[in-house]
Design a protein around this motif. Structure first.
Motif, PDB file in Angstrom:
ATOM      1  N   TYR A 123       0.843  -1.189   0.000  1.00 18.47           N
ATOM      2  CA  TYR A 123       0.000   0.000   0.000  1.00 18.47           C
ATOM      3  C   TYR A 123       0.886   1.250   0.000  1.00 18.47           C
ATOM      4  CZ  TYR A 123      -3.653  -3.242   1.628  1.00 18.47           C
ATOM      5  OH  TYR A 123      -4.547  -4.280   1.749  1.00 18.47           O
ATOM      6  N   THR A 124       0.298   2.385  -0.325  1.00 17.01           N
ATOM      7  CA  THR A 124       0.991   3.656  -0.148  1.00 17.01           C
ATOM      8  C   THR A 124       0.836   4.118   1.298  1.00 17.01           C
ATOM      9  OG1 THR A 124      -0.954   4.982  -0.684  1.00 17.01           O
ATOM     10  CG2 THR A 124       0.458   4.281  -2.528  1.00 17.01           C
ATOM     11  N   LEU A 125       1.622   5.113   1.675  1.00 20.33           N
ATOM     12  CA  LEU A 125       1.530   5.648   3.030  1.00 20.33           C
ATOM     13  C   LEU A 125       0.108   6.151   3.309  1.00 20.33           C
ATOM     14  CD1 LEU A 125       3.702   5.934   5.274  1.00 20.33           C
ATOM     15  CD2 LEU A 125       3.908   8.340   4.624  1.00 20.33           C
ATOM     16  N   GLU A 126      -0.506   6.785   2.306  1.00 24.35           N
ATOM     17  CA  GLU A 126      -1.861   7.313   2.474  1.00 24.35           C
ATOM     18  C   GLU A 126      -2.887   6.198   2.667  1.00 24.35           C
ATOM     19  OE1 GLU A 126       0.617  10.340   0.616  1.00 24.35           O
ATOM     20  OE2 GLU A 126       0.237   8.235   0.108  1.00 24.35           O
ATOM     21  N   THR A 138      -2.434   3.473   4.517  1.00 27.03           N
ATOM     22  CA  THR A 138      -2.094   2.660   5.685  1.00 27.03           C
ATOM     23  C   THR A 138      -3.331   2.291   6.494  1.00 27.03           C
ATOM     24  OG1 THR A 138       0.083   3.691   5.803  1.00 27.03           O
ATOM     25  CG2 THR A 138      -0.665   2.525   7.758  1.00 27.03           C
ATOM     26  N   GLY A 139      -4.301   3.180   6.569  1.00 27.13           N
ATOM     27  CA  GLY A 139      -5.532   2.867   7.279  1.00 27.13           C
ATOM     28  C   GLY A 139      -6.217   1.641   6.695  1.00 27.13           C
ATOM     29  N   GLN A 140      -6.260   1.568   5.379  1.00 25.44           N
ATOM     30  CA  GLN A 140      -6.859   0.402   4.724  1.00 25.44           C
ATOM     31  C   GLN A 140      -6.018  -0.844   4.972  1.00 25.44           C
ATOM     32  OE1 GLN A 140      -9.889   0.286   2.937  1.00 25.44           O
ATOM     33  NE2 GLN A 140      -9.502  -1.912   3.194  1.00 25.44           N
ATOM     34  N   ALA A 141      -4.700  -0.699   4.934  1.00 27.59           N
ATOM     35  CA  ALA A 141      -3.819  -1.836   5.206  1.00 27.59           C
ATOM     36  C   ALA A 141      -4.056  -2.383   6.604  1.00 27.59           C
ATOM     37  CB  ALA A 141      -2.356  -1.415   5.032  1.00 27.59           C
ATOM     38  N   ALA A 142      -4.149  -1.486   7.592  1.00 29.13           N
ATOM     39  CA  ALA A 142      -4.400  -1.912   8.970  1.00 29.13           C
ATOM     40  C   ALA A 142      -5.783  -2.536   9.105  1.00 29.13           C
ATOM     41  CB  ALA A 142      -4.249  -0.723   9.915  1.00 29.13           C
ATOM     42  N   TYR A 143      -6.755  -1.999   8.386  1.00 32.43           N
ATOM     43  CA  TYR A 143      -8.111  -2.565   8.392  1.00 32.43           C
ATOM     44  C   TYR A 143      -8.086  -4.001   7.865  1.00 32.43           C
ATOM     45  CZ  TYR A 143     -13.035  -3.217   7.095  1.00 32.43           C
ATOM     46  OH  TYR A 143     -14.300  -3.711   6.961  1.00 32.43           O
ATOM     47  N   GLY A 178       2.859  -4.653   2.999  1.00 32.96           N
ATOM     48  CA  GLY A 178       3.876  -3.611   3.040  1.00 32.96           C
ATOM     49  C   GLY A 178       3.280  -2.240   2.792  1.00 32.96           C
ATOM     50  N   VAL A 179       4.065  -1.227   3.144  1.00 29.85           N
ATOM     51  CA  VAL A 179       3.679   0.170   2.931  1.00 29.85           C
ATOM     52  C   VAL A 179       4.870   0.913   2.336  1.00 29.85           C
ATOM     53  CG1 VAL A 179       2.956   2.326   4.021  1.00 29.85           C
ATOM     54  CG2 VAL A 179       2.015   0.149   4.829  1.00 29.85           C
ATOM     55  N   LEU A 180       4.676   1.545   1.179  1.00 34.71           N
ATOM     56  CA  LEU A 180       5.721   2.375   0.583  1.00 34.71           C
ATOM     57  C   LEU A 180       5.728   3.727   1.276  1.00 34.71           C
ATOM     58  CD1 LEU A 180       5.250   1.686  -3.233  1.00 34.71           C
ATOM     59  CD2 LEU A 180       6.832   0.582  -1.649  1.00 34.71           C
ATOM     60  N   ALA A 181       6.890   4.160   1.736  1.00 41.99           N
ATOM     61  CA  ALA A 181       7.023   5.480   2.362  1.00 41.99           C
ATOM     62  C   ALA A 181       7.622   6.444   1.335  1.00 41.99           C
ATOM     63  CB  ALA A 181       7.870   5.374   3.625  1.00 41.99           C
TER      64      ALA A 181
END
Length: 445
Positions: A392-395, A397-402, A414-417
């Motif tokens: 996911y993108t940094l923006e 992250t909420g969806q990734a955590a969900y 993963g999350v791209l910073a």
């Protein structure tokens, strides 16, 4: 930040060039806010939505202290502690930050009305504080999440026993889900050269946790031939436990919740697999009452897969939901190693099956620096592989955590910073080519 990214992407940037870069006054980070800690009050855990509590915002760059490093974060990942932080369970992490802030004038920096979260990173060292000699600007690194003070003798045999041991990005501020992170220099390890930024960031917390819990003498001390029951064997923790069991000559019995997840375990090389949903195991009759008949049915199924043998080691992390069954199915003299308790902390089990059969319960929490280093070394040697399934993108992250909260993911997400796209940062293409199928095993599942 653009100058920093340009320097990282350029092929000929020197250490001196990195040292000469201007550190910006602020950076983008994923945060939770102290004044929102009660936003989910009254809701059931499953109804709490990380997308509502996680923010992406500019925050000031923290002051660099002795023994510390500022790292430009190219990629990070979401762990279950990121979910706990986002839903303020089992408690708000701001209590951790307040207590840490009272330790010294330097730790006071961490006690803020916002918390930059995240316990993994892959990136590049920008600055080091006084007393740091092993690392310098331009070094490509990953970070493990153990933060220790080591002013007490208790931590000097095993740093996990330091009374001031904390998990960075969970019990401290300035974590890895951000463009810049603040870490202690003894959290840093070399980035595996054959992996991209997002692949290198994914193993950190879970790989080291699984190593200590299963392989280390501080955990189960797994040996060749051991029957190892692994709950959630395709998940963030379990996928590394499965790999360690296979690489170490043990026999993993992988418990999963779908045929899709069972197929991932088969691709890793596991043969003994139990789909607990398909086989209908329900270890609790209701919220207060477990069902020993289901324990026995589960144990019988395990023996069918092992040629009549019981379990030597249980790799436990679901907690309340499974713990009674885990105690029951372990062989006489066997070991149950436990961490996390994602289904609940208040475990219940029949103590007759523990005490009369001389079984051991071993509590395991993350890993010390040596264990984390060894776990990362196995990644760097291509013996253990990332289990990254999606980025996911940094923006986002909420969806990734969900997705992690709802168990909609496989392996790690993963999350791209700072990294502008996936696949960047590979330095050893020849080695990567040898392991490409294993590296991509969890992708697009």
């Amino acid at each position: 930040m653009n100058e920093i990214l340009d320097a990282i992407l350029a092929p000929d940037t020197t250490s001196a060039d990195f040292a000469g870069l201007t550190i910006p006054e602020s950076y983008r980070a994923v945060t939770v806010h102290k004044d929102e800690a009660e936003m989910f009050a009254g809701l059931a855990t499953k109804e709490k939505d990380p997308r509502k509590s996680l923010h992406v915002e500019d925050v000031p760059v923290p002051e660099l202290g002795p023994g510390e490093a500022l790292v430009a974060v190219m990629a990070s990942s979401v762990n279950y502690n990121s979910v706990w932080t986002s839903i303020f369970e089992p408690m708000s992490t701001f209590g951790f930050l307040e207590r840490y802030g009272k330790l010294s004038p330097l730790t006071k920096r961490h006690d803020l009305p916002y918390h930059v979260i995240g316990s993994d990173l892959a990136g590049v060292v920008l600055r080091t504080g006084p007393g740091v000699n092993a690392w310098g600007p331009g070094d490509e690194v990953v970070a493990h999440c153990l933060s220790v003070e080591l002013e007490s003798s208790d931590g000097h045999n095993d740093t996990m026993l330091d009374p001031e041991q904390r998990i960075w990005g969970f019990e401290t501020n300035f974590g890895g889900l951000a463009e810049i992170a603040l870490v202690k220099s003894n959290q840093l390890m070399p980035k595996p050269k054959h992996l991209s930024w997002e692949e290198a960031a994914a193993p950190g917390l879970v790989n080291s946790t699984a190593y200590r819990q299963l392989v280390s003498q501080n955990g189960a001390a797994m040996k060749q031939g051991d029957n190892v029951l692994i709950w959630g064997a395709s998940g963030g923790l379990g996928s590394y436990a499965t790999q360690f069991a296979l690489a170490g000559g043990a026999n993993p019995i992988c418990v999963v919740s779908s045929d899709q997840k069972a197929e991932i375990c088969r691709k890793m090389g596991a043969e003994a697999i139990i789909d607990r949903n398909a086989e209908g195991y329900k270890f609790w009759k209701d919220e207060q009452t477990q069902d020993p008949k289901e324990w026995k049915r589960f144990g019988k199924r395990i023996r069918e897969l092992t040629g009549g043998e019981d379990i030597d080691i249980v790799f436990e992390h679901p907690g309340r939901e499974t713990f009674g069954a885990s105690i029951y199915v372990t062989r006489k003299g066997g070991t149950i190693t436990t961490c996390a308790s994602t289904s609940g902390y208040m475990h219940e089990y029949d103590n007759r099956y523990l005490w009369m059969s001389l079984k051991r319960i071993v509590g395991s929490h993350f890993a010390n620096y040596r264990e984390a280093w060894e776990a990362n070394r196995l990644i760097a040697k291509g013996k253990i592989h990332p289990t990254l399934s999606k980025t996911y993108t940094l923006e986002e992250t909420g969806q990734a955590a969900y997705d992690v909260h709802r168990n909609l993911h496989q392996g790690k997400v993963g999350v791209l910073a700072l990294a502008p796209e996936e696949g960047m940062g590979v330095r050893d293409e020849e080695m990567r080519a040898k392991h490409l199928d294993a590296i991509n095993r969890f992708r697009n599942v």
